[in-house]
Design a protein around this motif. Structure first.
Motif, PDB file in Angstrom:
ATOM      1  N   ALA A  17     -56.204  25.854 -53.893  1.00 51.09           N
ATOM      2  CA  ALA A  17     -55.394  25.193 -54.924  1.00 51.09           C
ATOM      3  C   ALA A  17     -54.391  24.244 -54.275  1.00 51.09           C
ATOM      4  O   ALA A  17     -54.185  23.126 -54.751  1.00 51.09           O
ATOM      5  CB  ALA A  17     -54.672  26.229 -55.790  1.00 51.09           C
ATOM      6  N   VAL A  18     -53.792  24.689 -53.174  1.00 53.14           N
ATOM      7  CA  VAL A  18     -52.846  23.823 -52.450  1.00 53.14           C
ATOM      8  C   VAL A  18     -53.584  22.569 -51.946  1.00 53.14           C
ATOM      9  O   VAL A  18     -53.107  21.440 -52.105  1.00 53.14           O
ATOM     10  CB  VAL A  18     -52.198  24.589 -51.277  1.00 53.14           C
ATOM     11  N   ILE A  56     -54.752  16.750 -42.986  1.00 50.40           N
ATOM     12  CA  ILE A  56     -53.713  17.742 -43.286  1.00 50.40           C
ATOM     13  C   ILE A  56     -54.384  19.102 -43.405  1.00 50.40           C
ATOM     14  O   ILE A  56     -55.419  19.243 -44.048  1.00 50.40           O
ATOM     15  CB  ILE A  56     -52.955  17.421 -44.597  1.00 50.40           C
ATOM     16  N   THR A  91     -56.226  21.290 -53.169  1.00 43.93           N
ATOM     17  CA  THR A  91     -56.556  20.480 -54.344  1.00 43.93           C
ATOM     18  C   THR A  91     -55.392  19.562 -54.692  1.00 43.93           C
ATOM     19  O   THR A  91     -55.576  18.362 -54.927  1.00 43.93           O
ATOM     20  CB  THR A  91     -56.888  21.391 -55.549  1.00 43.93           C
ATOM     21  N   GLY A  92     -54.188  20.141 -54.738  1.00 40.24           N
ATOM     22  CA  GLY A  92     -53.002  19.343 -55.053  1.00 40.24           C
ATOM     23  C   GLY A  92     -52.820  18.200 -54.063  1.00 40.24           C
ATOM     24  O   GLY A  92     -52.535  17.073 -54.446  1.00 40.24           O
ATOM     25  N   MET A  93     -53.036  18.501 -52.775  1.00 40.27           N
ATOM     26  CA  MET A  93     -52.893  17.462 -51.737  1.00 40.27           C
ATOM     27  C   MET A  93     -53.940  16.375 -51.902  1.00 40.27           C
ATOM     28  O   MET A  93     -53.649  15.189 -51.824  1.00 40.27           O
ATOM     29  CB  MET A  93     -53.077  18.075 -50.353  1.00 40.27           C
ATOM     30  N   ARG A 140     -55.634  15.544 -54.513  1.00 42.37           N
ATOM     31  CA  ARG A 140     -55.443  14.723 -55.717  1.00 42.37           C
ATOM     32  C   ARG A 140     -54.306  13.726 -55.530  1.00 42.37           C
ATOM     33  O   ARG A 140     -54.331  12.638 -56.086  1.00 42.37           O
ATOM     34  CB  ARG A 140     -55.167  15.622 -56.919  1.00 42.37           C
ATOM     35  N   ALA A 141     -53.308  14.139 -54.733  1.00 37.29           N
ATOM     36  CA  ALA A 141     -52.185  13.235 -54.485  1.00 37.29           C
ATOM     37  C   ALA A 141     -52.586  12.144 -53.476  1.00 37.29           C
ATOM     38  O   ALA A 141     -52.183  11.003 -53.621  1.00 37.29           O
ATOM     39  CB  ALA A 141     -50.980  14.011 -53.975  1.00 37.29           C
ATOM     40  N   LEU A 142     -53.365  12.532 -52.485  1.00 43.44           N
ATOM     41  CA  LEU A 142     -53.752  11.595 -51.416  1.00 43.44           C
ATOM     42  C   LEU A 142     -55.263  11.648 -51.212  1.00 43.44           C
ATOM     43  O   LEU A 142     -55.759  12.256 -50.255  1.00 43.44           O
ATOM     44  CB  LEU A 142     -53.049  11.969 -50.104  1.00 43.44           C
ATOM     45  N   ARG A 196     -57.018  11.050 -47.721  1.00 45.71           N
ATOM     46  CA  ARG A 196     -56.747  11.878 -46.550  1.00 45.71           C
ATOM     47  C   ARG A 196     -57.815  12.976 -46.460  1.00 45.71           C
ATOM     48  O   ARG A 196     -58.518  13.276 -47.425  1.00 45.71           O
ATOM     49  CB  ARG A 196     -55.365  12.538 -46.643  1.00 45.71           C
TER      50      ARG A 196
END
Lengths: 252, 179, 349
Positions: A77-78, A48, A80-82, A84-86, A89
């Motif tokens: 930061a964006v 991604i 990082t959020g991705m 941490r969620a996945l 990936r």
């Protein structure tokens, strides 16, 4: 006629959308290298991309990958959020110098410091491209831009900021290298660096960043060839090439 | 019926916990409760207070103009809250610290030598539970069984000794109030 | 079984039970206990807690995590919510679902850390740039707040919108018995068809908040407006408390509404028939119902912990059909029941 051997082709990870970059700009070369690396590593299905605000705001559309566009400077930061969620990936940000070294300084520093397992491709062309050639934090001393019309003066504007050197002091940074793409040899070197950065992420070793010194013929007011020479003669003096941190030895 | 209690003292005297145990005990007795802290930047040493409301009907405002009961653990708290106490209200004073009487004459006053009793039991920190015991007895708002349950809940992850010690303090406090 | 819980903790636990496994936050009083609760709780439920470097980073982490189609949330207090406005605008434009908790404190500026309701404009009218809306829910008790968390996530995903639960420091800091909501089953939560997860054989997906072609961007904006219209039609919520025979109806939300409930009882004991109209959704605001009510009551009093923000929506709903009065305290000063009663007496007499 049959094709015996494919010598060159468009990387699969690039979309069919035509690049919108100016002639002589290096974004296109770096896009291609990233796409080739993603193809070679076979990771397109799980990658991604986080595009920035700047000339490469459209990059999300130039790659045939899931992607988004972050607010100016916030891509780390964006990402990082991705991540941490996945966590399984591959997440990469693509950022310019205004984005990464000015408005998004806090985000890149803390993402690196956390050892966030993401990859950042940092395009440093010493100028704000999209907004029309204003001074960047990486603008060289004496360099004329639309907001430093008399040349960048250290007294008023401080000094060109060396992000790779700065971030390499952080324990979370696994691999940081500065390259350029002015010659075929340098293109090959840059591709190897980008590949290594993604491999660092695949291995889960922490933050990786490749800074690519790039031209901006339009805003520098030069021909593409002149701008390549200017990059080699001037930019590399302030921003020397090389590997600034490599904490992957024995781990890859 | 809705009853309101203001508990006030120095930070570190355990006034917030006292309020929480009162609220929790009332909850175990099947009543509605709210517990509202004054909160500020002080962690220790400043003044602290909380408002507890107990009722057998839904509780609207967690804020009160004039409480039914004030528990004052130090002089500034007594002076501040006796003014707003309801007419003929109840005030419990920690007489170990407060060496004077409230100026109002309509109040029902209980003086609790909380520090001394806590020391006698062997732990200075439980002065709040001594006071809580006196409060329970003086007002009849909460029952000892429910207090025990609230203490168990509060110290659930710590040792049983702590529950017993606090309960002992509550019982000693209750003994101070005679009808 | 009811448990005596702090507001911040009740909200946090309810969010966990609603299936939220991704929390990003930055400490700020008076909501730091929520952040702390999540720091302890998320590892227990195999979730992710991350303390960001700033609220600016928080909201962008939320953006990234929301892109993956998961239930994500943060909590903050007024100055932190201001810092998040940039990201909120981007998330609204990218049609990303997420839940924000804003535990309001006194402002403007650094203000103080006491309860306030002065972020009403910021939340309901859009603190960030552009034509966007977010759903704003205003619970008045801890039970209601805890019960709202699952709904907040459902609304966020149903409409691909941001949902803010707007409470004040009092709801954040007080304790009350709470019956925690039931656990949702994460396996029943289907991954949305827009989520960025890596293309893996399908057509790559893009999530953005922009299009440089104004006609294309207008199409996006019109799509948002369609969504907002649906929300305004279907999701308005309010509570009416003893308004049938009221000679004066008070409009208040959150903690203030709760205080007014006591005032209603006080007033009725002294012979003044007072009712309460309590908007539960601040956006969409219950304009239609309040408009109807205003036809049958002479006086309407708006009470807020601000100097008159919701008041503007009340006036828009009433449109001159009855007299609209206002009583407010701000800067962290909480109005007491007697104060509010006095302001009612002044109007009635």
């Amino acid at each position: 006629m049959t094709i015996d051997k494919i010598v060159a082709q468009t990387p699969k990870s690039l979309s069919k959308v035509e690049f919108s970059y100016c002639p002589g700009c290096h974004h296109g070369i770096v896009h291609r290298l990233i796409a080739e690396v993603i193809d070679e590593l076979g990771i397109a299905s799980k990658t991604i991309m986080v595009a920035p605000v700047g000339c490469s705001v459209f990059a999300y559309n130039f790659f045939d990958l899931d992607g988004t566009v972050a607010a100016h400077g916030r891509a780390p930061a964006v990402a990082t959020g991705m991540k941490r969620a996945l966590p399984d990936r591959i997440i990469f940000t693509y950022q310019g110098d205004g984005d990464l070294a000015s408005i998004g300084t806090a985000e890149i520093v803390h993402a690196a410091n956390r050892g966030e397992n993401i990859t950042t491709i940092f395009i440093n062309n010493a100028v704000y491209g999209m907004t029309g050639g204003q001074m960047a934090p990486t603008t060289l001393l004496g360099q004329k831009t639309t907001t430093s019309p008399y040349g960048r003066d250290a007294k008023a504007n401080g000094y060109p900021i060396r992000m790779s050197e700065m971030l390499s002091t952080l324990d979370g940074s696994a691999y940081i290298e500065r390259t350029m793409v002015t010659t075929p040899q340098n293109v090959i070197k840059t591709k190897a660096a980008i590949k290594k950065a993604f491999q660092v992420q695949l291995k889960g070793l922490g933050f990786s960043m490749i800074e690519v010194l790039s031209t901006c013929p339009t805003n520098w007011g030069m021909t593409p060839i002149e701008s390549m020479k200017w990059l080699e003669d001037h930019m590399t003096k302030t921003f020397p090439l090389g590997v600034f941190v490599d904490r992957t030895k024995g781990l890859m | 019926m809705i009853k309101s209690i203001v508990i006030a003292g120095f930070g570190g005297q355990g006034v917030m916990l006292m309020g929480k145990i009162i609220a929790e005990a009332a909850m175990f007795d099947g009543l509605n409760v709210t517990w509202l802290p004054s909160y500020g930047p002080e962690m220790r040493g400043g003044t602290a207070n909380c408002t507890v409301i107990i009722g057998d009907e839904p509780i609207g405002s967690p804020v009160v103009d004039s409480p039914d009961v004030v528990i004052a653990m130090n002089i500034p708290s007594m002076m501040k809250f006796e003014e707003i106490l309801k007419k003929d209200g109840t005030i419990l004073l920690n007489s170990s610290v407060i060496d004077r009487a409230p100026s109002r004459k309509d109040l029902k006053v209980y003086k609790i030598d909380a520090n001394k009793i806590a020391d006698t039991i062997g732990n200075a920190k439980i002065l709040n539970m001594v006071t809580l015991g006196a409060f329970a007895k003086a007002t009849g708002f909460i029952k000892i069984e429910a207090i025990g349950k609230a203490l168990e809940e509060t110290f659930a992850n710590r040792n049983k000794k702590l529950v017993d010690l606090n309960l002992q303090a509550v019982e000693n406090g209750m003994k101070l109030v005679t009808d | 079984m009811k448990m005596l819980m702090k507001g911040t903790e009740a909200i946090a636990e309810a969010a966990v039970r609603a299936g939220c496994r991704l929390y990003f936050g930055y400490p700020i009083t008076p909501q730091s206990e929520l952040t702390e609760y999540m720091a302890k709780r998320m590892p227990e439920v195999k979730g992710t807690f991350l303390q960001s470097e700033s609220e600016v980073a928080t909201v962008n982490m939320l953006y990234g995590a929301a892109c993956t189609g998961r239930k994500v949330m943060t909590s903050t207090s007024s100055p932190g919510f201001s810092l998040m406005q940039e990201g909120i605008s981007y998330m609204a434009g990218a049609e990303l679902p997420a839940v924000f908790i804003n535990v309001m404190r006194g402002g403007p500026g650094l203000g103080d850390i006491q309860p306030s309701q002065s972020d009403y404009f910021q939340s309901t009218k859009g603190g960030g740039h552009g034509d966007y809306r977010m759903i704003v829910l205003a619970p008045h008790t801890l039970q209601e707040a805890a019960g709202m968390m699952n709904e907040a996530f459902e609304l966020a995903f149903k409409y691909r919108m941001l949902v803010t639960i707007l409470v004040d420091g009092m709801i954040g800091q007080m304790m009350e018995p709470v019956e925690l909501p039931k656990w949702t089953k994460p396996e029943e939560f289907a991954e949305p068809d827009w989520a960025l997860t890596g293309a893996n054989g399908r057509k790559p997906r893009k999530v953005t908040s922009f299009d440089l072609d104004p006609y294309e961007l207008e199409k996006m904006n019109l799509r948002y407006q369609e969504t907002y219209k649906k929300v305004a039609q279907n999701e308005v919520k309010y509570e009416e408390f003893k308004i049938e025979d009221a000679e004066i109806t008070v409009v208040a939300y959150g903690t203030t509404a709760r205080i007014v409930k006591t005032v209603v009882d006080y007033a009725r004991k002294s012979g003044i028939k007072v009712g309460l109209f309590r908007p539960i959704t601040l956006w969409p605001f219950p304009y239609d119902r309040l408009s109807e009510i205003s036809k049958n009551v002479k006086n309407i009093l708006t009470v807020e912990m601000s100097y008159g923000q919701m008041l503007e929506d009340v006036k828009l709903a009433v449109l001159g059909k009855s007299n609209v009065h206002f009583y407010g305290r701000s800067a962290g000063v909480v109005p007491t029941p007697v104060e509010i009663l006095d302001s009612i007496k002044k109007i009635v007499r």
